[in-house]
Design a protein around this motif. Structure first.
Motif, PDB file in Angstrom:
ATOM      1  N   HIS A   1       2.666  -1.793   4.635  1.00 52.49           N
ATOM      2  CA  HIS A   1       2.001  -0.490   4.808  1.00 52.49           C
ATOM      3  C   HIS A   1       2.982   0.577   5.286  1.00 52.49           C
ATOM      4  O   HIS A   1       2.563   1.696   5.610  1.00 52.49           O
TER       5      HIS A   1
ATOM      6  N   HIS B   1       0.826  -1.212   0.000  1.00 51.37           N
ATOM      7  CA  HIS B   1       0.000   0.000   0.000  1.00 51.37           C
ATOM      8  C   HIS B   1       0.858   1.259   0.000  1.00 51.37           C
ATOM      9  O   HIS B   1       1.879   1.312   0.679  1.00 51.37           O
TER      10      HIS B   1
ATOM     11  N   ASP C   1      -3.637   3.623   2.654  1.00 47.81           N
ATOM     12  CA  ASP C   1      -3.207   3.791   4.050  1.00 47.81           C
ATOM     13  C   ASP C   1      -1.755   3.386   4.292  1.00 47.81           C
ATOM     14  O   ASP C   1      -1.376   3.084   5.419  1.00 47.81           O
TER      15      ASP C   1
ATOM     16  N   HIS D   1      -6.012   0.295  -1.406  1.00 49.78           N
ATOM     17  CA  HIS D   1      -7.430   0.042  -1.153  1.00 49.78           C
ATOM     18  C   HIS D   1      -8.272   0.904  -2.093  1.00 49.78           C
ATOM     19  O   HIS D   1      -8.160   2.145  -2.092  1.00 49.78           O
TER      20      HIS D   1
HETATM   21 ZN    ZN Z   1      -4.579  -1.253   4.544  1.00 49.74          ZN
END
Ligand code: ZN
Ligand code: AMP
Ligand code: FE
Ligand code: FE
Length: 275
Positions: free
Chosen positions: A250, A14, A19, A44
């Protein structure tokens, strides 16, 4: 090939367009520094990172395919669906992203309303500094704003007590079905893959999803226990589905996960890049 002579591609990470805390350019450079040869950024509900990252990836020699992680709902349970190899300019994929942007806007307002009732007021404005993409703001950004205001100490505390499914401030928002999501990914020329299948809520959900027209299962995933790898690989082989994998990196909001800790080999990457 990396220094060990092995091709490795991480198919789940991501960027700041959802995020994650790395920009798309930072992700490309970090992938190369981590010894990866291929990458799919799977933000996302949006595909904006690809257009930004692809020219740099081409210039630096990192192979990239299109990717996304769509949020869907089946019988009240949340399901994450990975899409790969769709056309970068696909209109139907972009339309589904816009539908998610509207869903998120309404849902975030409802969550902020719940938090206000709980004595933790936040403004939409307070969320913006945590993402480069207003249209995919969600619970992780709300959690970060809660930390900044001093309402909670950690992301985990925010999810456990307020934002997690069934907690006091939780709202799901409009539901977009698994069937619709698969259909859009196919129409866009891509393949649809069940993300982190070991996190599915129950056997009924698992059973229903395995009857749907998916093309693959994410059987390699950072925190998946070993017995689960074996089980999902067996299921994918039986169904003649693709076996995919990735870290779900992330950046700083999930520091225990490193980019490239799960990956797919050349053969799998080639199938996806030749769609
Ligand atoms: Zn996420
Ligand atoms: P949203 O898309 O707004 O529903 O947020 C979902 C994202 O929140 C997931 O993809 C995770 O990145 C993150 N998340 C979900 N549950 C937790 C948790 N318990 N702790 C930290 N992050 C979480
Ligand atoms: Fe996910
Ligand atoms: Fe993810």
């Amino acid at each position: 090939m990396n220094e060990n002579g092995t091709f490795r591609a991480d198919l789940h990470c991501h960027s700041t367009y959802s995020d994650g805390t790395f920009t798309p350019h930072e992700l490309v450079k970090h992938a190369l520094n981590s010894g990866l040869n291929g990458l799919a950024i799977t933000d996302h509900d949006n595909v904006d990172a690809y257009g930004c990252a692809k020219p740099l990836a081409d210039a630096l020699g990192l192979m990239m395919i299109t990717g996304v992680e769509f949020s869907a709902v089946h019988k009240g349970s949340s399901v994450h669906i990975l899409g790969y190899g769709f056309k970068a300019d696909s209109i139907c994929i972009r339309e589904l992203c816009s539908k998610h942007a509207e869903r998120r806007l309404e849902r975030n307002a409802a969550i902020l309303h719940n938090l206000e009732k709980l004595g933790m007021p936040l403004l939409q404005e307070d969320l913006k500094e945590f993402s480069s993409n207003e249209s995919t703001l969600g619970r992780p950004h709300i959690a970060q704003a809660m930390i900044k205001k001093g309402y909670v100490l950690t992301l985990q505390e925010a999810f456990k007590n307020y934002l997690g499914e069934g907690q006091a401030a939780f709202e799901r928002g409009d539901s977009i079905s698994v069937e619709e999501t698969i259909q859009v990914i196919h129409k866009g020329g891509g393949v649809a893959v069940i993300a982190h299948p070991h996190l599915l809520k129950n056997q009924h959900l698992e059973h229903d999803l395995l009857e749907m027209p998916f093309d693959g299962i994410e059987a390699y995933y950072s925190s998946m226990p070993c017995y689960q790898h074996q089980r999902w690989i067996k299921i994918a082989k039986k169904k003649h589905w693709l076996i995919t994998g990735g870290s779900d990196f992330h950046g700083a909001i999930k520091p225990a996960i490193s980019l490239g800790c799960s990956w797919v080999p050349y053969e799998t990457f080639c199938i996806l890049s030749s769609l």
